[in-house]
Write an enzyme that holds these catalytic residues in place. Structure first.
Site, short mmCIF file in Angstrom:
data_model
loop_
_atom_site.label_atom_id
_atom_site.label_comp_id
_atom_site.label_asym_id
_atom_site.label_seq_id
_atom_site.Cartn_x
_atom_site.Cartn_y
_atom_site.Cartn_z
N GLU A 219 0.87 -1.18 0.00
CA GLU A 219 0.00 0.00 0.00
C GLU A 219 0.90 1.23 0.00
O GLU A 219 1.43 1.63 1.04
CB GLU A 219 -0.92 -0.02 1.23
CG GLU A 219 -1.91 -1.17 1.23
CD GLU A 219 -2.91 -1.11 0.09
OE1 GLU A 219 -3.14 0.01 -0.42
OE2 GLU A 219 -3.45 -2.15 -0.30
N CYS B 28 -2.04 9.51 2.59
CA CYS B 28 -1.58 8.98 1.30
C CYS B 28 -2.61 9.14 0.19
O CYS B 28 -2.25 9.11 -0.99
CB CYS B 28 -1.19 7.52 1.44
SG CYS B 28 -2.53 6.44 2.01
#
Length: 479
Positions: A223, A257
Protein backbone atom coordinates in the site's frame (compact mmCIF):
# COMPACT_ATOMS: atom_id res chain seq x y z
CA UNK A 1 17.25 -1.48 18.39
CA UNK A 2 14.57 -0.28 20.79
CA UNK A 3 13.78 -2.90 23.43
CA UNK A 4 10.88 -3.20 25.78
CA UNK A 5 9.77 -5.92 28.16
CA UNK A 6 11.85 -8.26 30.27
CA UNK A 7 13.50 -10.39 27.60
CA UNK A 8 17.29 -10.45 27.94
CA UNK A 9 19.47 -8.83 25.31
CA UNK A 10 20.52 -11.27 22.57
CA UNK A 11 24.17 -12.28 22.42
CA UNK A 12 26.44 -10.10 20.31
CA UNK A 13 25.96 -11.04 16.66
CA UNK A 14 22.92 -13.20 17.38
CA UNK A 15 19.74 -12.69 15.38
CA UNK A 16 17.31 -10.88 17.74
CA UNK A 17 14.25 -12.20 15.89
CA UNK A 18 15.08 -15.81 15.07
CA UNK A 19 13.88 -17.52 18.25
CA UNK A 20 10.61 -15.57 18.45
CA UNK A 21 9.80 -16.23 14.80
CA UNK A 22 10.51 -19.93 15.27
CA UNK A 23 8.08 -20.10 18.18
CA UNK A 24 5.38 -18.27 16.21
CA UNK A 25 5.74 -20.72 13.32
CA UNK A 26 5.52 -23.65 15.69
CA UNK A 27 2.39 -22.18 17.21
CA UNK A 28 0.79 -21.83 13.79
CA UNK A 29 1.48 -25.48 13.00
CA UNK A 30 -0.47 -26.56 16.08
CA UNK A 31 -3.58 -25.46 14.17
CA UNK A 32 -5.02 -23.34 17.00
CA UNK A 33 -5.41 -20.22 14.81
CA UNK A 34 -7.56 -22.16 12.33
CA UNK A 35 -10.37 -22.55 14.85
CA UNK A 36 -13.24 -20.09 14.37
CA UNK A 37 -13.65 -19.80 18.12
CA UNK A 38 -10.01 -18.77 18.60
CA UNK A 39 -10.22 -16.15 15.83
CA UNK A 40 -13.40 -14.68 17.30
CA UNK A 41 -11.84 -14.52 20.79
CA UNK A 42 -8.81 -12.69 19.44
CA UNK A 43 -10.99 -10.21 17.54
CA UNK A 44 -13.06 -9.57 20.65
CA UNK A 45 -9.86 -8.95 22.62
CA UNK A 46 -8.67 -6.55 19.93
CA UNK A 47 -11.94 -4.64 20.27
CA UNK A 48 -11.40 -4.44 24.04
CA UNK A 49 -7.91 -3.06 23.45
CA UNK A 50 -9.44 -0.17 21.49
CA UNK A 51 -12.16 0.45 24.08
CA UNK A 52 -10.02 0.11 27.20
CA UNK A 53 -7.16 2.30 25.99
CA UNK A 54 -8.91 5.15 24.21
CA UNK A 55 -7.30 7.76 26.46
CA UNK A 56 -3.80 6.33 25.98
CA UNK A 57 -4.35 6.19 22.20
CA UNK A 58 -5.63 9.78 22.13
CA UNK A 59 -2.55 10.93 24.07
CA UNK A 60 -0.17 8.97 21.84
CA UNK A 61 -1.66 10.32 18.61
CA UNK A 62 -1.63 13.86 20.04
CA UNK A 63 2.02 13.41 20.99
CA UNK A 64 3.01 12.11 17.57
CA UNK A 65 0.90 14.27 15.22
CA UNK A 66 -0.96 16.77 17.45
CA UNK A 67 -4.23 15.09 16.49
CA UNK A 68 -7.28 16.21 18.39
CA UNK A 69 -9.21 13.51 20.26
CA UNK A 70 -12.09 13.81 17.81
CA UNK A 71 -9.83 13.51 14.76
CA UNK A 72 -8.18 10.45 16.33
CA UNK A 73 -11.62 8.93 16.87
CA UNK A 74 -12.84 9.79 13.38
CA UNK A 75 -9.81 8.66 11.38
CA UNK A 76 -8.34 5.93 13.55
CA UNK A 77 -10.20 4.42 16.51
CA UNK A 78 -13.78 4.30 15.15
CA UNK A 79 -12.66 2.93 11.78
CA UNK A 80 -10.62 0.22 13.50
CA UNK A 81 -13.56 -0.71 15.73
CA UNK A 82 -15.81 -0.88 12.66
CA UNK A 83 -13.39 -3.36 11.06
CA UNK A 84 -13.40 -5.53 14.20
CA UNK A 85 -17.21 -5.48 14.42
CA UNK A 86 -17.61 -6.33 10.72
CA UNK A 87 -15.19 -9.25 10.96
CA UNK A 88 -16.91 -10.66 14.05
CA UNK A 89 -20.32 -10.37 12.41
CA UNK A 90 -19.24 -12.10 9.19
CA UNK A 91 -16.46 -14.45 10.32
CA UNK A 92 -18.44 -17.68 9.93
CA UNK A 93 -19.63 -16.69 6.46
CA UNK A 94 -16.18 -15.61 5.30
CA UNK A 95 -14.62 -18.86 6.49
CA UNK A 96 -17.14 -21.14 4.75
CA UNK A 97 -16.04 -23.23 1.79
CA UNK A 98 -17.19 -21.62 -1.45
CA UNK A 99 -18.90 -24.13 -3.75
CA UNK A 100 -18.17 -23.71 -7.46
CA UNK A 101 -19.75 -25.05 -10.64
CA UNK A 102 -18.59 -28.30 -12.25
CA UNK A 103 -18.51 -29.80 -15.76
CA UNK A 104 -19.66 -33.24 -16.91
CA UNK A 105 -16.28 -34.82 -16.20
CA UNK A 106 -16.54 -33.73 -12.54
CA UNK A 107 -20.32 -33.92 -12.19
CA UNK A 108 -20.15 -36.57 -9.47
CA UNK A 109 -17.45 -34.70 -7.51
CA UNK A 110 -17.54 -31.86 -5.01
CA UNK A 111 -15.68 -28.70 -6.12
CA UNK A 112 -15.05 -25.82 -3.73
CA UNK A 113 -12.61 -23.13 -2.60
CA UNK A 114 -11.26 -23.38 0.92
CA UNK A 115 -10.00 -20.20 2.60
CA UNK A 116 -6.79 -21.11 4.43
CA UNK A 117 -4.41 -18.90 6.40
CA UNK A 118 -0.98 -18.33 4.88
CA UNK A 119 0.86 -18.91 8.14
CA UNK A 120 3.19 -16.33 9.68
CA UNK A 121 2.53 -12.86 8.28
CA UNK A 122 4.44 -9.61 8.72
CA UNK A 123 2.57 -6.30 8.88
CA UNK A 124 4.70 -3.15 8.56
CA UNK A 125 2.80 0.06 9.39
CA UNK A 126 3.64 3.71 8.66
CA UNK A 127 3.62 6.73 10.97
CA UNK A 128 0.89 8.95 9.48
CA UNK A 129 -2.09 6.89 10.71
CA UNK A 130 -0.09 4.65 13.02
CA UNK A 131 -3.07 2.99 14.68
CA UNK A 132 -5.50 2.63 11.75
CA UNK A 133 -2.89 1.35 9.30
CA UNK A 134 -1.70 -1.25 11.79
CA UNK A 135 -4.99 -2.47 13.25
CA UNK A 136 -7.03 -2.64 10.01
CA UNK A 137 -4.74 -5.21 8.33
CA UNK A 138 -4.32 -6.96 11.69
CA UNK A 139 -8.09 -7.56 11.86
CA UNK A 140 -8.02 -9.37 8.52
CA UNK A 141 -4.91 -11.36 9.42
CA UNK A 142 -6.55 -12.58 12.65
CA UNK A 143 -9.88 -13.33 10.92
CA UNK A 144 -8.05 -15.37 8.27
CA UNK A 145 -6.33 -17.46 10.95
CA UNK A 146 -2.70 -16.37 10.69
CA UNK A 147 0.05 -15.83 13.24
CA UNK A 148 1.36 -12.27 13.07
CA UNK A 149 4.39 -10.06 13.54
CA UNK A 150 3.62 -6.36 13.80
CA UNK A 151 6.25 -3.75 13.00
CA UNK A 152 4.97 -0.28 13.99
CA UNK A 153 6.83 2.78 12.78
CA UNK A 154 9.54 4.02 15.10
CA UNK A 155 8.85 7.56 13.84
CA UNK A 156 5.43 7.71 15.56
CA UNK A 157 7.16 6.72 18.79
CA UNK A 158 4.27 7.40 21.18
CA UNK A 159 1.86 5.15 19.31
CA UNK A 160 4.62 2.57 18.88
CA UNK A 161 5.02 2.51 22.67
CA UNK A 162 1.29 1.96 23.28
CA UNK A 163 1.14 -0.83 20.71
CA UNK A 164 4.26 -2.53 22.07
CA UNK A 165 3.29 -2.33 25.74
CA UNK A 166 -0.49 -2.72 25.75
CA UNK A 167 -1.55 -4.74 22.69
CA UNK A 168 0.31 -7.93 23.83
CA UNK A 169 -1.82 -7.88 26.98
CA UNK A 170 -4.91 -8.55 24.82
CA UNK A 171 -3.72 -11.01 22.16
CA UNK A 172 -2.37 -14.56 22.45
CA UNK A 173 1.40 -14.04 22.62
CA UNK A 174 2.10 -17.50 21.24
CA UNK A 175 0.54 -16.35 17.94
CA UNK A 176 1.38 -12.66 17.92
CA UNK A 177 4.39 -10.39 18.45
CA UNK A 178 5.34 -6.73 18.16
CA UNK A 179 8.87 -6.13 16.85
CA UNK A 180 10.56 -2.77 17.41
CA UNK A 181 13.38 -0.87 15.78
CA UNK A 182 14.27 1.35 12.84
CA UNK A 183 15.34 0.68 9.24
CA UNK A 184 18.28 -1.51 10.29
CA UNK A 185 16.10 -3.80 12.41
CA UNK A 186 13.39 -3.88 9.74
CA UNK A 187 16.01 -4.91 7.19
CA UNK A 188 17.14 -7.70 9.53
CA UNK A 189 13.53 -8.81 9.99
CA UNK A 190 12.98 -8.92 6.23
CA UNK A 191 15.82 -11.41 5.82
CA UNK A 192 13.57 -14.01 7.44
CA UNK A 193 11.04 -16.04 5.51
CA UNK A 194 7.44 -14.99 6.12
CA UNK A 195 4.40 -16.50 4.46
CA UNK A 196 2.93 -13.08 3.63
CA UNK A 197 4.09 -9.47 3.97
CA UNK A 198 1.76 -6.49 4.18
CA UNK A 199 3.55 -3.14 3.87
CA UNK A 200 2.21 0.41 3.95
CA UNK A 201 4.64 3.21 3.11
CA UNK A 202 6.50 4.90 0.28
CA UNK A 203 7.18 3.42 -3.16
CA UNK A 204 10.93 3.68 -2.44
CA UNK A 205 10.73 1.46 0.64
CA UNK A 206 8.08 -0.70 -1.04
CA UNK A 207 10.69 -1.74 -3.62
CA UNK A 208 13.06 -2.77 -0.81
CA UNK A 209 10.32 -4.83 0.84
CA UNK A 210 9.37 -6.49 -2.44
CA UNK A 211 13.01 -7.31 -3.24
CA UNK A 212 13.43 -8.94 0.19
CA UNK A 213 10.19 -10.89 -0.25
CA UNK A 214 11.27 -12.08 -3.70
CA UNK A 215 14.22 -13.94 -2.20
CA UNK A 216 11.74 -16.25 -0.43
CA UNK A 217 8.99 -16.03 -3.08
CA UNK A 218 6.81 -14.47 -0.39
CA UNK A 219 3.58 -12.83 -1.63
CA UNK A 220 3.13 -9.17 -0.72
CA UNK A 221 0.56 -6.44 -0.48
CA UNK A 222 2.11 -3.01 -0.98
CA UNK A 223 0.00 0.00 0.00
CA UNK A 224 2.06 2.87 -1.34
CA UNK A 225 1.41 6.48 -2.24
CA UNK A 226 2.02 8.94 -5.02
CA UNK A 227 0.85 12.27 -6.34
CA UNK A 228 -2.93 12.21 -6.40
CA UNK A 229 -4.42 14.56 -9.02
CA UNK A 230 -7.54 16.64 -8.47
CA UNK A 231 -9.17 18.03 -11.60
CA UNK A 232 -11.50 21.02 -11.16
CA UNK A 233 -13.72 21.81 -14.14
CA UNK A 234 -14.83 25.36 -14.97
CA UNK A 235 -18.43 24.24 -14.55
CA UNK A 236 -18.64 23.99 -10.76
CA UNK A 237 -19.07 26.14 -7.67
CA UNK A 238 -15.58 27.15 -6.51
CA UNK A 239 -16.56 27.47 -2.85
CA UNK A 240 -18.05 23.98 -2.74
CA UNK A 241 -14.90 22.60 -4.33
CA UNK A 242 -12.68 24.62 -1.99
CA UNK A 243 -14.53 23.36 1.09
CA UNK A 244 -14.14 19.72 0.09
CA UNK A 245 -10.59 19.94 -1.25
CA UNK A 246 -9.33 21.96 1.73
CA UNK A 247 -10.78 19.53 4.24
CA UNK A 248 -9.16 16.52 2.61
CA UNK A 249 -5.87 18.28 1.77
CA UNK A 250 -5.23 19.68 5.26
CA UNK A 251 -6.70 16.83 7.31
CA UNK A 252 -3.90 15.32 9.47
CA UNK A 253 -1.75 18.27 8.32
CA UNK A 254 -1.80 16.83 4.81
CA UNK A 255 -0.06 13.63 5.90
CA UNK A 256 -2.53 11.31 4.16
CA UNK A 257 -1.58 8.98 1.30
CA UNK A 258 -4.92 9.49 -0.49
CA UNK A 259 -5.08 13.29 -0.06
CA UNK A 260 -5.39 15.41 -3.22
CA UNK A 261 -1.75 16.26 -3.96
CA UNK A 262 -2.24 18.90 -6.64
CA UNK A 263 -5.09 20.64 -8.49
CA UNK A 264 -5.41 20.84 -12.26
CA UNK A 265 -7.67 23.67 -13.44
CA UNK A 266 -7.92 26.49 -15.95
CA UNK A 267 -6.40 29.90 -15.28
CA UNK A 268 -9.93 31.30 -14.89
CA UNK A 269 -10.89 28.67 -12.31
CA UNK A 270 -7.63 29.23 -10.42
CA UNK A 271 -8.52 32.89 -9.98
CA UNK A 272 -11.93 31.88 -8.55
CA UNK A 273 -10.60 28.97 -6.51
CA UNK A 274 -7.82 30.74 -4.60
CA UNK A 275 -10.08 33.15 -2.66
CA UNK A 276 -12.52 30.31 -2.05
CA UNK A 277 -9.69 28.21 -0.59
CA UNK A 278 -8.64 31.14 1.59
CA UNK A 279 -12.22 31.43 2.81
CA UNK A 280 -12.44 27.71 3.60
CA UNK A 281 -9.12 27.67 5.45
CA UNK A 282 -10.13 30.67 7.59
CA UNK A 283 -13.50 29.11 8.44
CA UNK A 284 -11.93 25.76 9.28
CA UNK A 285 -8.88 26.91 11.23
CA UNK A 286 -9.43 30.59 12.10
CA UNK A 287 -7.42 33.69 11.24
CA UNK A 288 -4.35 32.12 12.85
CA UNK A 289 -4.37 28.39 11.99
CA UNK A 290 -1.37 27.82 14.25
CA UNK A 291 -3.67 28.17 17.26
CA UNK A 292 -6.38 25.89 15.87
CA UNK A 293 -6.96 22.65 17.82
CA UNK A 294 -8.07 21.03 14.56
CA UNK A 295 -4.79 21.36 12.67
CA UNK A 296 -2.07 18.80 13.31
CA UNK A 297 1.69 19.10 13.10
CA UNK A 298 4.40 17.62 10.91
CA UNK A 299 5.69 14.33 12.31
CA UNK A 300 9.37 15.32 12.75
CA UNK A 301 12.08 17.84 11.90
CA UNK A 302 13.25 15.93 8.83
CA UNK A 303 9.84 16.10 7.17
CA UNK A 304 9.36 19.69 8.35
CA UNK A 305 12.60 20.77 6.61
CA UNK A 306 11.60 18.93 3.44
CA UNK A 307 8.20 20.65 3.36
CA UNK A 308 9.69 24.04 4.19
CA UNK A 309 11.84 23.68 1.09
CA UNK A 310 8.76 23.09 -1.07
CA UNK A 311 7.26 26.44 0.01
CA UNK A 312 9.67 28.10 -2.41
CA UNK A 313 7.97 26.56 -5.45
CA UNK A 314 5.63 28.67 -7.58
CA UNK A 315 4.12 31.59 -5.68
CA UNK A 316 2.45 31.44 -2.27
CA UNK A 317 -1.16 32.58 -2.66
CA UNK A 318 -2.45 31.43 0.75
CA UNK A 319 -0.51 30.62 3.91
CA UNK A 320 3.20 29.88 3.60
CA UNK A 321 4.05 30.50 7.26
CA UNK A 322 6.09 27.96 9.24
CA UNK A 323 7.42 27.50 12.77
CA UNK A 324 10.23 24.98 13.17
CA UNK A 325 9.89 24.88 16.96
CA UNK A 326 6.30 23.62 16.65
CA UNK A 327 6.86 21.73 13.40
CA UNK A 328 4.04 23.90 12.05
CA UNK A 329 3.39 24.50 8.36
CA UNK A 330 0.39 26.71 7.62
CA UNK A 331 -2.31 25.46 5.24
CA UNK A 332 -0.77 26.69 2.01
CA UNK A 333 -1.87 27.19 -1.59
CA UNK A 334 0.75 27.61 -4.31
CA UNK A 335 0.00 29.08 -7.75
CA UNK A 336 2.03 29.56 -10.93
CA UNK A 337 3.54 26.15 -10.24
CA UNK A 338 5.55 24.57 -13.06
CA UNK A 339 5.55 20.84 -13.73
CA UNK A 340 9.35 20.71 -13.39
CA UNK A 341 9.48 22.17 -9.86
CA UNK A 342 10.31 19.96 -6.83
CA UNK A 343 6.77 20.21 -5.43
CA UNK A 344 5.56 18.35 -8.52
CA UNK A 345 8.27 15.68 -8.43
CA UNK A 346 7.46 13.98 -5.14
CA UNK A 347 4.48 13.21 -2.96
CA UNK A 348 4.04 16.30 -0.77
CA UNK A 349 2.66 14.63 2.36
CA UNK A 350 2.01 17.94 4.05
CA UNK A 351 -0.42 20.91 4.11
CA UNK A 352 0.71 22.37 0.78
CA UNK A 353 -1.58 22.43 -2.29
CA UNK A 354 -0.09 23.38 -5.69
CA UNK A 355 -2.41 24.62 -8.43
CA UNK A 356 -1.31 23.79 -11.97
CA UNK A 357 -3.15 25.33 -14.91
CA UNK A 358 -4.37 23.36 -17.92
CA UNK A 359 -6.43 24.51 -20.90
CA UNK A 360 -8.91 21.63 -21.12
CA UNK A 361 -10.12 18.33 -19.76
CA UNK A 362 -8.14 16.53 -22.47
CA UNK A 363 -4.95 18.31 -21.41
CA UNK A 364 -5.60 17.40 -17.76
CA UNK A 365 -6.08 13.74 -18.68
CA UNK A 366 -2.91 13.77 -20.75
CA UNK A 367 -1.03 15.38 -17.83
CA UNK A 368 -2.24 12.64 -15.46
CA UNK A 369 -1.64 9.72 -17.80
CA UNK A 370 1.98 10.58 -18.53
CA UNK A 371 2.82 10.36 -14.82
CA UNK A 372 2.92 7.38 -12.45
CA UNK A 373 -0.49 5.84 -11.66
CA UNK A 374 -1.76 7.51 -8.46
CA UNK A 375 -3.30 5.91 -5.39
CA UNK A 376 -6.32 8.23 -5.70
CA UNK A 377 -7.79 10.60 -8.28
CA UNK A 378 -10.48 13.25 -7.86
CA UNK A 379 -12.64 15.18 -10.31
CA UNK A 380 -15.05 18.04 -9.63
CA UNK A 381 -17.69 19.21 -12.09
CA UNK A 382 -21.41 19.95 -12.26
CA UNK A 383 -21.36 17.99 -15.50
CA UNK A 384 -21.48 14.22 -14.93
CA UNK A 385 -19.95 13.63 -18.36
CA UNK A 386 -16.76 15.40 -17.28
CA UNK A 387 -16.46 13.27 -14.14
CA UNK A 388 -17.19 10.10 -16.14
CA UNK A 389 -14.61 11.05 -18.77
CA UNK A 390 -11.97 11.42 -16.06
CA UNK A 391 -13.00 8.05 -14.58
CA UNK A 392 -13.01 6.22 -17.92
CA UNK A 393 -9.83 7.64 -19.44
CA UNK A 394 -7.48 7.38 -16.44
CA UNK A 395 -6.37 4.78 -13.91
CA UNK A 396 -5.92 5.06 -10.14
CA UNK A 397 -6.25 3.00 -6.98
CA UNK A 398 -9.43 4.84 -5.97
CA UNK A 399 -11.59 7.55 -7.49
CA UNK A 400 -13.71 10.33 -6.02
CA UNK A 401 -16.21 12.31 -8.08
CA UNK A 402 -17.11 15.64 -6.46
CA UNK A 403 -15.70 14.53 -3.11
CA UNK A 404 -12.52 13.40 -1.42
CA UNK A 405 -11.52 10.20 0.30
CA UNK A 406 -14.75 9.47 2.17
CA UNK A 407 -14.80 6.14 0.33
CA UNK A 408 -12.25 5.00 2.93
CA UNK A 409 -15.07 4.90 5.49
CA UNK A 410 -16.87 2.20 3.46
CA UNK A 411 -15.49 -1.29 4.20
CA UNK A 412 -17.36 -2.58 1.15
CA UNK A 413 -14.90 -0.63 -1.03
CA UNK A 414 -11.26 -1.77 -1.25
CA UNK A 415 -8.21 0.41 -0.67
CA UNK A 416 -5.32 -0.45 -2.90
CA UNK A 417 -2.98 0.97 -5.48
CA UNK A 418 -1.96 0.05 -8.99
CA UNK A 419 1.47 0.27 -10.55
CA UNK A 420 3.71 2.68 -8.64
CA UNK A 421 1.00 3.22 -6.00
CA UNK A 422 1.05 -0.41 -4.92
CA UNK A 423 -0.53 -3.82 -5.35
CA UNK A 424 -3.19 -5.75 -3.48
CA UNK A 425 -6.20 -4.41 -1.62
CA UNK A 426 -7.81 -4.44 1.79
CA UNK A 427 -10.65 -3.15 4.05
CA UNK A 428 -13.55 -5.29 5.23
CA UNK A 429 -13.76 -8.69 3.54
CA UNK A 430 -10.99 -7.65 1.15
CA UNK A 431 -8.56 -7.82 4.09
CA UNK A 432 -9.73 -11.33 5.00
CA UNK A 433 -9.27 -12.38 1.37
CA UNK A 434 -5.81 -10.79 1.22
CA UNK A 435 -4.58 -12.87 4.16
CA UNK A 436 -6.27 -16.08 2.96
CA UNK A 437 -4.93 -18.63 0.50
CA UNK A 438 -7.74 -19.60 -1.87
CA UNK A 439 -7.24 -23.36 -2.07
CA UNK A 440 -8.85 -25.16 -5.00
CA UNK A 441 -10.42 -28.46 -3.87
CA UNK A 442 -12.06 -31.34 -5.76
CA UNK A 443 -13.34 -34.36 -3.84
CA UNK A 444 -14.22 -37.38 -5.97
CA UNK A 445 -15.74 -40.76 -5.12
CA UNK A 446 -13.25 -43.62 -4.70
CA UNK A 447 -15.71 -45.88 -6.49
CA UNK A 448 -17.65 -45.82 -9.77
CA UNK A 449 -14.42 -46.37 -11.69
CA UNK A 450 -16.28 -47.67 -14.75
CA UNK A 451 -17.51 -44.11 -15.36
CA UNK A 452 -13.89 -42.96 -15.69
CA UNK A 453 -12.90 -45.45 -18.36
CA UNK A 454 -13.70 -43.03 -21.14
CA UNK A 455 -11.03 -40.55 -19.96
CA UNK A 456 -8.15 -43.08 -20.08
CA UNK A 457 -6.00 -43.89 -23.13
CA UNK A 458 -6.01 -45.22 -25.74
CA UNK A 459 -8.21 -42.47 -27.18
CA UNK A 460 -10.45 -43.67 -29.97
CA UNK A 461 -12.68 -41.36 -32.01
CA UNK A 462 -15.61 -41.97 -29.66
CA UNK A 463 -13.56 -41.14 -26.51
CA UNK A 464 -12.14 -38.02 -28.07
CA UNK A 465 -15.53 -36.73 -29.14
CA UNK A 466 -17.14 -37.46 -25.78
CA UNK A 467 -14.32 -35.93 -23.70
CA UNK A 468 -14.24 -32.80 -25.89
CA UNK A 469 -17.98 -32.44 -25.51
CA UNK A 470 -17.83 -32.97 -21.72
CA UNK A 471 -15.11 -30.31 -21.35
CA UNK A 472 -16.92 -27.82 -23.55
CA UNK A 473 -18.56 -24.74 -22.10
CA UNK A 474 -22.03 -25.99 -23.01
CA UNK A 475 -21.61 -28.79 -20.44
CA UNK A 476 -20.99 -26.47 -17.48
CA UNK A 477 -23.53 -26.51 -14.68
CA UNK A 478 -24.27 -23.68 -12.29
CA UNK A 479 -25.08 -24.76 -8.75
Amino acid sequence: MSTKGKNPEPEQGADPFEEKLRRLKESFHTGKTKLARFRAEQLQSLGRFLQDNTKQLHDALAGDLSKSAFESDMSEIILCQNEVDLALKNLQTWMKDETVSTNLLTKMSSAFIRKEPFGLVLIIAPWNYPLNLMITPLVGAIAAGNCMVLKPSEISKNTEKVLAELLPQYLDQSCFAVMLGGPEETGQLLKHKFDYIFFTGSPRVGKIVMAAAAKHLTPVTLELGGKNPCYVDDNCDPQTVANRVAWFRYFNAGQTCVAPDYVLCSQEMQERLVPALQNAITRFYGDNPQTSPNLGRIINQKHFKRLQGLLGCGRVAVGGQSDEGERYIAPTVLVDVQETEPVMQEEIFGPILPLVTVRSLDEAIEFINKRETPLALYAFSNCSQVVNQMLERTSSGGFGGNDGFLYLTLPALPLGGVGNSGMGRYHGKFTFDTFSHQRACLLSSPGMEKLNDLRYPPYGPWNQQLISWALGSQSCTIL
